[in-house]
Each structure stands twice: as C-alpha cells, then as structure tokens.
Design an enzyme around this catalytic site. Structure first.
Site, PDB file in Angstrom:
ATOM      1  N   HIS A  28      -4.978   1.094   5.240  1.00 53.51           N
ATOM      2  CA  HIS A  28      -3.970   0.066   4.974  1.00 53.51           C
ATOM      3  C   HIS A  28      -2.758   0.209   5.889  1.00 53.51           C
ATOM      4  O   HIS A  28      -2.030   1.188   5.821  1.00 53.51           O
ATOM      5  CB  HIS A  28      -3.507   0.160   3.519  1.00 53.51           C
ATOM      6  CG  HIS A  28      -2.715  -1.029   3.072  1.00 53.51           C
ATOM      7  ND1 HIS A  28      -3.306  -2.158   2.561  1.00 53.51           N
ATOM      8  CD2 HIS A  28      -1.390  -1.269   3.071  1.00 53.51           C
ATOM      9  CE1 HIS A  28      -2.368  -3.049   2.256  1.00 53.51           C
ATOM     10  NE2 HIS A  28      -1.199  -2.529   2.569  1.00 53.51           N
ATOM     11  N   ASP A  30       0.595  -2.350   7.275  1.00 54.69           N
ATOM     12  CA  ASP A  30       1.276  -3.628   7.057  1.00 54.69           C
ATOM     13  C   ASP A  30       1.928  -4.206   8.303  1.00 54.69           C
ATOM     14  O   ASP A  30       2.776  -5.100   8.185  1.00 54.69           O
ATOM     15  CB  ASP A  30       2.337  -3.461   5.960  1.00 54.69           C
ATOM     16  CG  ASP A  30       1.757  -3.651   4.567  1.00 54.69           C
ATOM     17  OD1 ASP A  30       1.154  -4.712   4.319  1.00 54.69           O
ATOM     18  OD2 ASP A  30       1.899  -2.743   3.731  1.00 54.69           O
ATOM     19  N   GLU A 141      -4.307  -8.160   1.022  1.00 54.17           N
ATOM     20  CA  GLU A 141      -3.557  -7.442  -0.017  1.00 54.17           C
ATOM     21  C   GLU A 141      -3.021  -8.418  -1.032  1.00 54.17           C
ATOM     22  O   GLU A 141      -1.949  -8.982  -0.896  1.00 54.17           O
ATOM     23  CB  GLU A 141      -2.404  -6.617   0.571  1.00 54.17           C
ATOM     24  CG  GLU A 141      -1.792  -5.747  -0.515  1.00 54.17           C
ATOM     25  CD  GLU A 141      -0.712  -4.810  -0.014  1.00 54.17           C
ATOM     26  OE1 GLU A 141      -0.541  -3.741  -0.640  1.00 54.17           O
ATOM     27  OE2 GLU A 141      -0.041  -5.116   0.987  1.00 54.17           O
ATOM     28  N   HIS A 168      -1.102  -7.400  -6.301  1.00 53.67           N
ATOM     29  CA  HIS A 168      -0.013  -6.649  -5.669  1.00 53.67           C
ATOM     30  C   HIS A 168       0.913  -6.235  -6.819  1.00 53.67           C
ATOM     31  O   HIS A 168       0.415  -5.706  -7.816  1.00 53.67           O
ATOM     32  CB  HIS A 168       0.679  -7.468  -4.563  1.00 53.67           C
ATOM     33  CG  HIS A 168       1.609  -6.639  -3.737  1.00 53.67           C
ATOM     34  ND1 HIS A 168       2.963  -6.873  -3.657  1.00 53.67           N
ATOM     35  CD2 HIS A 168       1.383  -5.529  -2.987  1.00 53.67           C
ATOM     36  CE1 HIS A 168       3.532  -5.952  -2.892  1.00 53.67           C
ATOM     37  NE2 HIS A 168       2.605  -5.118  -2.472  1.00 53.67           N
ATOM     38  N   HIS A 214      -3.013  -0.761  -6.470  1.00 53.01           N
ATOM     39  CA  HIS A 214      -2.056  -1.716  -7.066  1.00 53.01           C
ATOM     40  C   HIS A 214      -2.402  -2.206  -8.465  1.00 53.01           C
ATOM     41  O   HIS A 214      -1.560  -2.844  -9.093  1.00 53.01           O
ATOM     42  CB  HIS A 214      -1.821  -2.944  -6.165  1.00 53.01           C
ATOM     43  CG  HIS A 214      -0.824  -2.716  -5.080  1.00 53.01           C
ATOM     44  ND1 HIS A 214       0.529  -2.583  -5.321  1.00 53.01           N
ATOM     45  CD2 HIS A 214      -0.979  -2.585  -3.736  1.00 53.01           C
ATOM     46  CE1 HIS A 214       1.160  -2.386  -4.174  1.00 53.01           C
ATOM     47  NE2 HIS A 214       0.273  -2.375  -3.198  1.00 53.01           N
ATOM     48  N   HIS A 235      -4.999   2.418  -0.544  1.00 53.83           N
ATOM     49  CA  HIS A 235      -3.751   3.180  -0.316  1.00 53.83           C
ATOM     50  C   HIS A 235      -3.175   3.637  -1.654  1.00 53.83           C
ATOM     51  O   HIS A 235      -2.244   3.057  -2.171  1.00 53.83           O
ATOM     52  CB  HIS A 235      -2.743   2.394   0.533  1.00 53.83           C
ATOM     53  CG  HIS A 235      -2.315   1.051   0.020  1.00 53.83           C
ATOM     54  ND1 HIS A 235      -3.192   0.048  -0.316  1.00 53.83           N
ATOM     55  CD2 HIS A 235      -1.066   0.518  -0.202  1.00 53.83           C
ATOM     56  CE1 HIS A 235      -2.515  -1.027  -0.723  1.00 53.83           C
ATOM     57  NE2 HIS A 235      -1.224  -0.760  -0.668  1.00 53.83           N
ATOM     58  N   ASP A 307      -0.440   3.521   4.421  1.00 56.14           N
ATOM     59  CA  ASP A 307       0.496   2.468   4.002  1.00 56.14           C
ATOM     60  C   ASP A 307       1.688   2.374   4.953  1.00 56.14           C
ATOM     61  O   ASP A 307       2.742   1.852   4.592  1.00 56.14           O
ATOM     62  CB  ASP A 307       0.964   2.702   2.551  1.00 56.14           C
ATOM     63  CG  ASP A 307       1.513   1.440   1.862  1.00 56.14           C
ATOM     64  OD1 ASP A 307       1.397   0.344   2.437  1.00 56.14           O
ATOM     65  OD2 ASP A 307       2.065   1.564   0.765  1.00 56.14           O
TER      66      ASP A 307
END
Length: 391
Positions: A28, A30, A141, A168, A214, A235, A307
């Site tokens: 993961h 971002d 995500e 999320h 999550h 993650h 992450d």
C-alpha cells in the site's frame, strides 16, 4: 562451501543479497493521492525519476516518501498503488473520483517504462522481476468506490484494480469500519451485511484480492468465514503488540493461517507503538510486529505494507521507502531465526503465493460456469443515503 560464505556476510550484505533475488512488494502506497493533491493529476508535471526530496512542489509536501530512485534504493520490485478518495465523497462523487485515480496510476506507470511495469496478475509480477522492473498494481482503498454496485466492482477490476479494501474510516452500507471499535460512530450492519457477503463472493469470482485493512474486527471474522479465497491485509499491524483498532487481533491472525492469507505490516507510528505522540517508533517496533505475526500466523502469512505517502509519522529511522532493507537487516539480527528463504517470503514470496491462490479460485469458479452477480443492494440498506440518487 556455501554455508560458510553465508556466515561471512554481514546482516546488511545478507539482506541485500536476499532482496536482489526477492525484491520487496509493498501492499500500500498513497502517492497517487499526492499527485491529485499537488499536481491535480497532471502527470506531465511529474518528475518521478528524480529525487523528490530536492524538488518543489514535493520538497514542501508533508508526505514525501517515494520516487523511483528511493524505490530502487529500497530494493522494491512491486507496489500496489492506492486509488484512494476520502470518505466525504461517499454517496456523492466517489465513483468518479476513484476512476480518476485509477486513470492517473495508469498514466504514472506508462510514463516510466524503464522502471515501472504495469501488472495485473501474479505472472506479470514475476515477469517484472525477471526484467528488473517494479511491478505496478492498483489497489482500491475503500468500498465506497463502488457506490454499493456490483457492476462498478467489475468495472474497477476490468480497469486493472486487483484489490479492494472493504472500508476506509467510514462505514459503507454493507460493511463496518475499524473506528466503530473506538466509538467514532455506531456500527451500521454489525459486521458485513448480506450484500457485503455478495461483494466478497463476487471478488472471489473475479480474482480480486479482498483487503481487510481498515475494517472492524467483526468484519474481519465474518469475511474470513465467507470468502472462498485467501484474503490480504494490505497495511495493518499486530494488535497484541500495539492495541489499535487498525491492527489485527491474534484470533484473526490464526484464522488468516487457515485461510492461507497474508498480513502486510503497516509502518505508521501510531499503529506500531502505543503512544505515538510521546514515543518514537523505530525499526525495532516494526520487527516486533513482523515477528509477532510470524509467531502467531506463521512465516508464510506476513508481508510489508508500509502505508508510506499516506502517513504523517513514519518510524524515525525508516523515514521513507529507501530504508526497507534496514528492516530485513534488523530481522536478521533479531532473536527470531530468519532463513534467507523466510526473508524472501516476507519480501514478496508470500504475496505472490496469495495472488496465485486467488487466481486459482477465480479459474475454478469459471470452470463451474459461475456468472456475474446482478444482485442490487436492498433499498432499505441505503436508508437516508439516497439524496444524490435519481429514481
């Protein structure tokens, strides 16, 4: 002979040797969110092959953890790039924005063919390794991307998304988020609804990895009962080491073993130590989480999901993705015995195995002629959240 040569390698040399044969696949990252926020997705302005610590607008950007030089230094061979849009888009323009993020990831990968290689299967990842490229996959995500629509789940898969995180930091109409355990908001369906089960089974049919990072513990447990294929936590870390709702409890870790899945360890300080405001996280904390998951779930069920680019506080000595080899070095020096084979599994072998197993379930279901699921979410499941819908 060989064994003695091995003994003469320093932990650092041994880590680099293993990672040259088994590059890291991270679960993961971002960065695409950063491209949206900083460049409004204008990829022509992106210099991803430069050192972005030295260049604006990235030098001033808080989440500056990755670029191609740092990925190379970190011995990375694969990355699930996150198509992510925040919870405030749910029930509004979430699907449009998620599709824009999928599009921008394709553009980023296409811009750097010498380094990045588009991958949508386990064999694509192995081909990227063989060609010295960094396999680039898409993870979506959050389930709010699909607006409670199975056709939209299929659309994201056809655009190359290979995992979807079920929530999320907000509930969807069919699954509860981890924060229900912290009292941020009440559960919506007490785990997974019947339609949530349908989504998992449709992901199994497609060959899409079910990502349980999550979600609430209740969703973890229910999803593991429903799924026909291995799951991932893209993650998440270990709750027994740091008691946070985003981490995986031991009973779930044991079920992940039975499921043949994988937990990819998150490096966010606030998930790896108990009090991230007053206590630095270090590589030793990451080692504790990895070793705990190894101890409870087994060495075949742990991976790396840092992450980065989505976290504001990484461990002080692991400030970005270039430092991944130091984690392997620290594991070699830890009290737990790590063979080269074990380290290769952690780096990428376990994720590739899980991906192949998910593809095998897809192929089996295809042979059984299982067709796309055209179930619509029950109207009552949407409740008041239809104000932006037409009849």
């Amino acid at each position: 002979g060989f064994f003695h040569k091995l003994c003469n390698l320093s932990p650092r040399q041994r880590a680099l040797k293993v990672l040259s044969e088994h590059p890291i696949i991270d679960g993961h990252n971002d960065f695409p969110m950063g491209v949206r926020d900083v460049l409004q997705n204008d990829v022509s302005k992106l210099n991803f092959d430069h050192d972005l610590t030295k260049e604006e607008p990235w030098a001033s950007y808080a989440l500056n953890h990755i670029d191609i030089p740092r990925m190379r230094a970190g011995k990375m061979g694969g990355q699930f790039w996150s198509a992510f849009v925040g919870c405030d888009s749910q029930f509004k323009d979430a699907t449009q924005k998620f599709l824009e993020q999928v599009d921008v990831i394709h553009q980023i990968v296409a811009k750097y063919p010498d380094h990045l290689m588009w991958a949508q299967s386990a064999s694509d990842i192995e081909l990227a390794f063989a060609n010295g490229k960094i396999a680039s996959m898409i993870g979506v995500e959050s389930g709010h991307a699909i607006s409670s629509s199975l056709p939209l789940l299929r659309t994201l898969y056809s655009m190359g998304a290979r995992y979807m995180t079920l929530t999320h930091v907000c509930n969807t109409p069919w699954a509860d988020a981890a924060q229900v355990e912290d009292g941020w908001f009440p559960p919506r369906v007490n785990g997974l609804s019947s339609f949530g089960n349908d989504i998992i089974l449709e992901m199994n049919r497609l060959g899409m990895l079910v990502d349980l990072s999550h979600v609430s513990t209740e969703v973890m447990r229910q999803a593991l009962e429903v799924t026909m294929a291995p799951v991932i936590f893209s993650h998440s870390s270990a709750r027994a080491v740091a008691d946070h709702s985003r981490n995986v409890p031991d009973d779930v870790l044991r079920t992940v073993t039975e499921n043949n899945g994988i937990v990819m360890v998150n490096f966010y300080a606030c998930f790896v130590v108990d009090d991230c405001r007053n206590q630095n996280a270090t590589v030793q904390d990451i080692v504790k989480h990895i070793n705990h998951i190894r101890q409870v779930a087994g060495v075949d069920h742990v991976g790396i999901g840092g992450d980065y680019n989505g976290i504001d506080i990484p461990p002080v000595d692991l400030p970005d993705v270039s430092h991944y080899p130091e984690v392997f070095e620290a594991l070699i020096q830890s009290e737990v015995e790590w063979s080269d084979e074990d380290l290769g599994k952690l780096a990428s072998g376990n994720l590739i195995r899980v991906f192949k197993a998910v593809e095998a379930v897809r192929d089996e279901l295809a042979l059984m002629n299982i067709k796309p699921d055209n179930t619509w979410i029950p109207e009552e499941d949407l409740g008041e959240d239809t104000i932006c819908h037409t009849k």
